[in-house]
Write a protein that holds these residues in place. Structure first.
Motif, PDB file in Angstrom:
ATOM      1  N   MET A 247      38.480  36.605  41.482  1.00  0.00           N
ATOM      2  CA  MET A 247      39.202  35.548  42.187  1.00  0.00           C
ATOM      3  C   MET A 247      39.078  35.640  43.705  1.00  0.00           C
ATOM      4  O   MET A 247      39.313  34.656  44.405  1.00  0.00           O
ATOM      5  CB  MET A 247      40.686  35.559  41.792  1.00  0.00           C
TER       6      MET A 247
ATOM      7  N   GLU B  42      39.673  32.527  46.300  1.00  0.00           N
ATOM      8  CA  GLU B  42      40.842  32.586  47.176  1.00  0.00           C
ATOM      9  C   GLU B  42      40.433  32.515  48.652  1.00  0.00           C
ATOM     10  O   GLU B  42      41.089  31.844  49.455  1.00  0.00           O
ATOM     11  CB  GLU B  42      41.646  33.856  46.902  1.00  0.00           C
TER      12      GLU B  42
ATOM     13  N   VAL C 261      43.992  21.746  43.203  1.00  0.00           N
ATOM     14  CA  VAL C 261      44.357  23.041  42.627  1.00  0.00           C
ATOM     15  C   VAL C 261      45.790  22.915  42.126  1.00  0.00           C
ATOM     16  O   VAL C 261      46.716  22.754  42.921  1.00  0.00           O
ATOM     17  CB  VAL C 261      44.225  24.194  43.639  1.00  0.00           C
TER      18      VAL C 261
ATOM     19  N   VAL D 229      44.695  26.374  37.396  1.00  0.00           N
ATOM     20  CA  VAL D 229      44.709  27.843  37.452  1.00  0.00           C
ATOM     21  C   VAL D 229      44.744  28.418  36.041  1.00  0.00           C
ATOM     22  O   VAL D 229      44.005  29.362  35.726  1.00  0.00           O
ATOM     23  CB  VAL D 229      45.902  28.350  38.300  1.00  0.00           C
ATOM     24  N   ASP D 230      45.580  27.842  35.176  1.00  0.00           N
ATOM     25  CA  ASP D 230      45.646  28.309  33.783  1.00  0.00           C
ATOM     26  C   ASP D 230      44.295  28.172  33.093  1.00  0.00           C
ATOM     27  O   ASP D 230      43.875  29.066  32.343  1.00  0.00           O
ATOM     28  CB  ASP D 230      46.708  27.534  33.005  1.00  0.00           C
TER      29      ASP D 230
ATOM     30  N   ASN E 276      41.912  30.859  34.428  1.00  0.00           N
ATOM     31  CA  ASN E 276      42.276  32.169  33.878  1.00  0.00           C
ATOM     32  C   ASN E 276      41.891  32.279  32.407  1.00  0.00           C
ATOM     33  O   ASN E 276      41.366  33.311  31.970  1.00  0.00           O
ATOM     34  CB  ASN E 276      43.766  32.432  34.063  1.00  0.00           C
TER      35      ASN E 276
ATOM     36  N   LEU F 194      48.624  23.299  45.108  1.00  0.00           N
ATOM     37  CA  LEU F 194      49.258  24.263  44.211  1.00  0.00           C
ATOM     38  C   LEU F 194      50.728  24.467  44.558  1.00  0.00           C
ATOM     39  O   LEU F 194      51.523  24.868  43.717  1.00  0.00           O
ATOM     40  CB  LEU F 194      48.504  25.600  44.239  1.00  0.00           C
TER      41      LEU F 194
ATOM     42  N   HIS G 263      48.017  35.021  48.118  1.00  0.00           N
ATOM     43  CA  HIS G 263      46.953  35.002  47.115  1.00  0.00           C
ATOM     44  C   HIS G 263      46.071  36.258  47.200  1.00  0.00           C
ATOM     45  O   HIS G 263      46.356  37.215  46.497  1.00  0.00           O
ATOM     46  CB  HIS G 263      46.187  33.680  47.166  1.00  0.00           C
TER      47      HIS G 263
ATOM     48  N   HIS H 190      47.497  39.547  45.238  1.00  0.00           N
ATOM     49  CA  HIS H 190      46.991  39.470  43.874  1.00  0.00           C
ATOM     50  C   HIS H 190      46.850  40.831  43.187  1.00  0.00           C
ATOM     51  O   HIS H 190      47.300  41.025  42.058  1.00  0.00           O
ATOM     52  CB  HIS H 190      45.658  38.732  43.879  1.00  0.00           C
TER      53      HIS H 190
END
Length: 180
Positions: free
Chosen positions: A72, A76, A92, A97-98, A101, A147, A162, A166
């Motif tokens: 990521m 990012e 975004v 994002v889901d 991922n 987001l 982020h 993270h």
């Protein structure tokens, strides 16, 4: 070492390579590097069984999550670069994002520790270098972030929330899942 020839407060001359460094961006980059190093150090000690353990509520394997953090960083930093240029982050969403991922987890379900750690080292170093290149003016620029409900966020806030956060976030979740 402070070099008085620089007019901007907070800039220093790097004695090793003669490059101008910004104290704020350098501090952000150092925190990013520390988080990545802590995640890597913990991951290196994991057994094969620990590496394959699925995180509660998340469902991804520990190894996949380590690889996720590493993978990521480029995205990012790309998004933070938009804010640094005064441009909004659009498209975004939580759903996006889901999806990212989920797709990452499916594609990397059998990632090896060696591959994940190598990517973590390379991508965190590249991310830290990109952060160090930012000026105070770029860190302070704000633009809407989709987001975050299009709230105008600064580049610095986005970096802290982020790429800097993270690794710390996922390391804590991995430690909680594996126990003491």
């Amino acid at each position: 070492m402070k070099n008085q020839s620089y007019e901007r407060i907070g800039e220093t001359q790097s004695p090793a390579v003669g490059l101008k460094l910004n104290r704020r961006s350098d501090a952000l980059a150092a925190r990013l590097e520390s988080g990545a190093a802590a995640l890597a150090a913990f991951a290196k000690r994991l057994s094969g069984a620990d590496w394959q353990t699925r995180l509660p509520k998340d469902g991804r394997k520990v190894g996949v999550v380590v690889h996720h953090v590493a993978s990521m960083y480029p995205l990012e930093i790309q998004l933070a670069s938009l804010l640094a240029a005064g441009k909004p982050i659009t498209g975004v969403t939580g759903d996006a994002v889901d999806t990212i991922n989920r797709d990452h987890a499916e594609k990397n379900d059998n990632v090896t520790k060696e591959a994940a750690l190598a990517l973590l080292e390379a991508n965190s170093a590249a991310a830290a270098a990109a952060v160090r290149a930012l000026t105070d003016e770029q860190l302070d620029r704000a633009a809407p972030v989709s987001l975050n409900s299009d709230a105008p966020l600064t580049c610095q806030f986005f970096l802290e929330d982020h790429p800097v956060r993270h690794s710390y976030h996922h390391l804590a979740r991995i430690k909680a899942a594996l126990g003491p």
